[in-house]
Write a protein that holds these residues in place. Structure first.
Motif, PDB file in Angstrom:
ATOM      1  N   LEU A   1     -14.483  -3.396  -5.730  1.00 41.64           N
ATOM      2  CA  LEU A   1     -14.416  -1.958  -5.956  1.00 41.64           C
ATOM      3  C   LEU A   1     -15.846  -1.408  -6.018  1.00 41.64           C
TER       4      LEU A   1
ATOM      5  N   ASP B   1       0.857  -1.179   0.000  1.00 42.55           N
ATOM      6  CA  ASP B   1       0.000   0.000   0.000  1.00 42.55           C
ATOM      7  C   ASP B   1       0.894   1.230   0.000  1.00 42.55           C
ATOM      8  N   ARG B   2       0.283   2.410  -0.084  1.00 39.18           N
ATOM      9  CA  ARG B   2       1.075   3.650  -0.082  1.00 39.18           C
ATOM     10  C   ARG B   2       1.847   3.839   1.214  1.00 39.18           C
TER      11      ARG B   2
ATOM     12  N   HIS C   1     -10.915  -2.381  -2.809  1.00 41.09           N
ATOM     13  CA  HIS C   1     -11.056  -0.925  -2.844  1.00 41.09           C
ATOM     14  C   HIS C   1      -9.701  -0.229  -3.019  1.00 41.09           C
ATOM     15  N   VAL C   2      -8.997  -0.697  -4.039  1.00 39.11           N
ATOM     16  CA  VAL C   2      -7.704  -0.128  -4.414  1.00 39.11           C
ATOM     17  C   VAL C   2      -7.750   0.420  -5.837  1.00 39.11           C
TER      18      VAL C   2
ATOM     19  N   LEU D   1       1.531   2.091  -6.348  1.00 39.45           N
ATOM     20  CA  LEU D   1       1.157   1.041  -7.290  1.00 39.45           C
ATOM     21  C   LEU D   1       1.029   1.546  -8.727  1.00 39.45           C
TER      22      LEU D   1
ATOM     23  N   CYS E   1      -7.492  -7.655  -3.563  1.00 38.64           N
ATOM     24  CA  CYS E   1      -7.389  -6.251  -3.952  1.00 38.64           C
ATOM     25  C   CYS E   1      -8.750  -5.617  -3.674  1.00 38.64           C
TER      26      CYS E   1
ATOM     27  N   HIS F   1      -8.603   3.951  -7.025  1.00 40.81           N
ATOM     28  CA  HIS F   1      -7.703   5.031  -6.621  1.00 40.81           C
ATOM     29  C   HIS F   1      -6.478   5.142  -7.533  1.00 40.81           C
ATOM     30  N   LEU F   2      -6.399   4.288  -8.546  1.00 40.25           N
ATOM     31  CA  LEU F   2      -5.215   4.229  -9.401  1.00 40.25           C
ATOM     32  C   LEU F   2      -5.457   4.852 -10.764  1.00 40.25           C
TER      33      LEU F   2
ATOM     34  N   HIS G   1     -10.846   9.014  -5.764  1.00 45.57           N
ATOM     35  CA  HIS G   1     -11.394   8.086  -6.756  1.00 45.57           C
ATOM     36  C   HIS G   1     -11.119   8.633  -8.149  1.00 45.57           C
TER      37      HIS G   1
END
Length: 157
Positions: free
Chosen positions: A69, A3-4, A40-41, A21, A38, A44-45, A87
């Motif tokens: 998601l 994660d971040r 709720h990732v 990521l 994975c 955000h990408l 988002h």
């Protein structure tokens, strides 16, 4: 875990990599996992397709991927998808999520709307508390669990 940043509640013995990521490859070898989660990732990408390819690379031939998601229903929720400025990727119906995974080389085993009776037990008090304290995140998360506002897919490489 990846994660971040490392969450403060994560036990020290958990092998963890802080990383972006969107930019860096996930620092594990090909086929090194039986299960990749994975949750709720991807929304955000900026480059979720690259991360899907990375997750396929990480899975052993008989491994499984669980992706969750926000669904397209979240666009109509009282606290909508776009209320979260982080988002950047669009919500997906279960079918659209499955199609996306297939385009990245996965075999989709099941798709659906994320609803969990266990989560319902915690979602109602969290929803009430969020409404009382004006905690938009708590309201959105609770609505997601109660209303099936998240899509999920289970797939294999």
């Amino acid at each position: 875990g990846v994660d971040r940043e490392r969450h403060v509640a994560l036990p020290r013995e958990v092998h963890f990599h802080a990383m972006d990521l969107d930019r860096a490859p996930i620092p594990f070898g090909d086929g090194s996992f039986q299960l990749v989660v994975c949750a709720h990732v991807l929304e955000h990408l900026h480059r979720p397709g690259r991360v899907l390819d990375e997750m396929r690379r990480l899975l052993a031939p008989n491994g499984h991927l669980y992706v969750e998601l926000p669904s397209e229903r979240s666009l109509r929720a009282p606290v909508a998808f776009h209320d979260d400025p982080t988002h950047v990727w669009i919500p997906h119906s279960p079918q659209a999520l499955g199609e996306r995974l297939e385009r990245h080389g996965f075999t989709v085993l099941h798709t659906g709307r994320a609803r969990s009776p266990v989560r319902w037990l915690t979602a109602v008090p969290r929803l009430v508390g969020g409404l009382i304290t004006n905690n938009r995140h708590a309201v959105a998360e609770s609505a997601e669990h109660l209303g099936g506002l998240a899509s999920y897919a289970i797939a294999s490489p």
